[in-house]
Motif scaffolding. Structure first.
Motif, PDB file in Angstrom:
ATOM      1  N   HIS A 149       3.166 -23.025 -22.649  1.00 17.31           N
ATOM      2  CA  HIS A 149       2.907 -21.664 -22.157  1.00 17.31           C
ATOM      3  C   HIS A 149       1.417 -21.324 -22.259  1.00 17.31           C
ATOM      4  CE1 HIS A 149       3.410 -17.329 -21.580  1.00 17.31           C
ATOM      5  NE2 HIS A 149       4.645 -17.601 -21.159  1.00 17.31           N
ATOM      6  N   GLU A 188       8.789 -25.933 -21.475  1.00 18.97           N
ATOM      7  CA  GLU A 188       7.935 -24.996 -20.739  1.00 18.97           C
ATOM      8  C   GLU A 188       7.242 -24.023 -21.686  1.00 18.97           C
ATOM      9  OE1 GLU A 188      10.477 -23.151 -17.906  1.00 18.97           O
ATOM     10  OE2 GLU A 188      10.794 -24.979 -16.735  1.00 18.97           O
ATOM     11  N   LEU A 189       7.967 -23.565 -22.704  1.00 15.56           N
ATOM     12  CA  LEU A 189       7.377 -22.639 -23.670  1.00 15.56           C
ATOM     13  C   LEU A 189       6.284 -23.311 -24.493  1.00 15.56           C
ATOM     14  CD1 LEU A 189      10.583 -20.788 -24.920  1.00 15.56           C
ATOM     15  CD2 LEU A 189       8.756 -19.828 -23.505  1.00 15.56           C
ATOM     16  N   GLU A 244       8.680 -11.920 -17.990  1.00 16.40           N
ATOM     17  CA  GLU A 244       9.191 -13.237 -18.376  1.00 16.40           C
ATOM     18  C   GLU A 244      10.411 -13.080 -19.276  1.00 16.40           C
ATOM     19  OE1 GLU A 244       6.564 -16.237 -19.716  1.00 16.40           O
ATOM     20  OE2 GLU A 244       4.920 -15.642 -18.410  1.00 16.40           O
ATOM     21  N   THR A 245      11.318 -14.023 -19.166  1.00 15.57           N
ATOM     22  CA  THR A 245      12.547 -13.976 -19.957  1.00 15.57           C
ATOM     23  C   THR A 245      12.681 -15.227 -20.820  1.00 15.57           C
ATOM     24  OG1 THR A 245      13.797 -15.013 -18.160  1.00 15.57           O
ATOM     25  CG2 THR A 245      13.751 -12.596 -18.226  1.00 15.57           C
ATOM     26  N   LEU A 277       6.473 -12.609 -25.223  1.00 17.48           N
ATOM     27  CA  LEU A 277       6.407 -13.036 -23.822  1.00 17.48           C
ATOM     28  C   LEU A 277       5.767 -11.952 -22.947  1.00 17.48           C
ATOM     29  CD1 LEU A 277       9.941 -14.673 -23.383  1.00 17.48           C
ATOM     30  CD2 LEU A 277       7.726 -15.853 -23.225  1.00 17.48           C
ATOM     31  N   ASP A 303       5.112  -9.425 -19.814  1.00 14.62           N
ATOM     32  CA  ASP A 303       6.060  -8.615 -19.043  1.00 14.62           C
ATOM     33  C   ASP A 303       6.597  -9.417 -17.852  1.00 14.62           C
ATOM     34  OD1 ASP A 303       5.652  -6.541 -20.753  1.00 14.62           O
ATOM     35  OD2 ASP A 303       4.175  -5.502 -19.491  1.00 14.62           O
ATOM     36  N   ASN A 311      16.426 -10.147 -21.707  1.00 19.79           N
ATOM     37  CA  ASN A 311      16.552 -10.723 -20.364  1.00 19.79           C
ATOM     38  C   ASN A 311      17.126  -9.753 -19.339  1.00 19.79           C
ATOM     39  OD1 ASN A 311      15.563 -13.019 -21.505  1.00 19.79           O
ATOM     40  ND2 ASN A 311      17.399 -14.265 -21.236  1.00 19.79           N
TER      41      ASN A 311
END
Length: 395
Positions: free
Chosen positions: A307, A303-304, A262-263, A258, A260, A283
């Motif tokens: 991405h 959502e992923l 983003e969790t 991911l 920087d 996280n």
């Protein structure tokens, strides 16, 4: 609505309901008992595989005749003579779980009664959301408790002591009486007996009298193609299936992929200690009551999958593939196994009134309502899924 209030609304007896649909008012309640063990039971394999397995062995059958109310237990050596003497076309046959008892009757004795009613169909019609287990229905309707079948696990009839055989007889007779009492209470609760009994019969016949041939050669080819698809997806991201299946490992590599800031998306849940550490490391917030939101229906997973980073998308696609493709492969294998012991025919396993809306639901580790295909629900985005439908053809 309470059971008591529902029963107060009944205006017809079970005899009157049967007469209204031209079913015989004389009834025979039937309940087979058979050998089962840890690795051989209906919880391990499909119904037809269980019945046709070389380990299948009768322990007897419980029978109740409505004409005199007598309940009997017929020992294994006497079953054939007794069952063949019954005038099945002149009685209404009552069972609990027809997919087992009536399939046994047909496969082992060549008997298929003309008029059949499944108590489980009646209870689902009354309330499909509740437990349909006999022990729970007995409690709900204030009947005598159901016995415990597990004490007979692993025992063949001839291996049982005289005391155990007596216990088996009493256990089965008690079940038969419960089924008879439930039938009398539930049949008058049908909203439209003529229509619903016809739907029950149609559903049952799809399983009892299969007319769809199964293509085993195509099934083998499809399984190989699905397995290859799964292997390619995982190999493309550089990790093994075992690594990607580990929630802790996957959280760690996803966190590294991911961008920087983003969790990893989370949802409420109770994670293990090591997963808590992995999530908190990435996280930066406490995660004692959160788990990764990586199920296919989670918003975080959706959502992923969209991405902007190709590596992130590839990882979550591989993870999702590991969860979905084995299920598709297993379904094809289940269909093949069940068809193999059915002379090459696919038995359509549907549950009458499986949903609270009255629709059917799937069973037997196969969902024949969701095979997918072009323009159909369940096809997904991969054409291989839709090819499951092509395994079936007219007999």
């Amino acid at each position: 609505m309470s059971v008591k209030r529902s029963l107060m609304r009944i205006k017809m007896t079970y005899q009157e309901v049967l007469q209204s649909v031209s079913y015989p008012i004389e009834c025979v309640v039937l309940d087979f008992e058979s050998y089962f063990d840890v690795d051989y039971s209906l919880s391990k394999i499909s119904t037809i595989e269980y019945i046709t397995d070389s380990r299948f062995e009768f322990c007897g059958v419980g029978v109740l005749d409505s004409r005199n109310g007598n309940c009997h237990y017929i020992d294994p050596e006497l079953m054939g003579k007794f069952l063949r003497a019954v005038q099945w076309d002149n009685v209404t046959t009552i069972v609990k779980h027809a997919r087992f008892d009536i399939t046994v009757l047909k496969e082992k004795f060549g008997i298929e009664p003309k008029y059949i009613i499944d108590v489980e169909d009646l209870s689902r019609h009354w309330d499909s959301r509740m437990s349909q287990k006999l022990k729970d229905l007995a409690i709900l309707f204030g009947l005598q408790p159901k016995g415990d079948t597990m004490k007979f696990k692993g025992f063949h009839w001839d291996d049982m002591t005289p005391g155990m055989q007596r216990a088996m007889r009493e256990y089965c007779k008690n079940d038969v009486i419960l089924e008879w009492e439930l039938f009398q209470k539930l049949l008058p609760l049908l909203t439209n007996a003529e229509q619903e009994l016809a739907l029950m019969a149609h559903t049952r016949k799809l399983y009892l009298n299969p007319a769809i041939k199964f293509d085993f050669e195509k099934a083998d080819e499809l399984i190989m193609a699905m397995e290859e698809k799964l292997n390619n997806i995982t190999e493309n991201v550089g990790y093994t299936s075992k690594q990607l299946s580990s929630s802790i490992f996957f959280v760690e590599i996803l966190g590294e992929a991911l961008p920087d800031g983003e969790t990893i998306p989370v949802k409420a849940g109770k994670p293990g200690k090591n997963l808590v550490k992995a999530l908190e490391k990435i996280n930066g917030v406490p995660s004692k009551h959160s788990i990764p939101a990586l199920s296919k229906d989670d918003d975080g997973m959706k959502e992923l999958l969209a991405h902007k980073d190709l590596k992130v998308r590839a990882l979550v696609e591989a993870r999702q593939a590991l969860r979905s493709w084995p299920l598709h492969i297993k379904r094809v294998k289940n269909m093949a196994a069940q068809s193999k012991v059915s002379d090459g025919y696919f038995r359509v396993p549907l549950v009458y009134y499986g949903g609270h809306t009255g629709r059917w639901s799937g069973t037997e580790r196969v969902n024949p309502q969701n095979f997918g295909g072009k323009g159909r629900a369940g096809a997904g985005t991969d054409p291989l899924i839709g090819k499951v439908r092509e395994l079936l053809r007219a007999g």
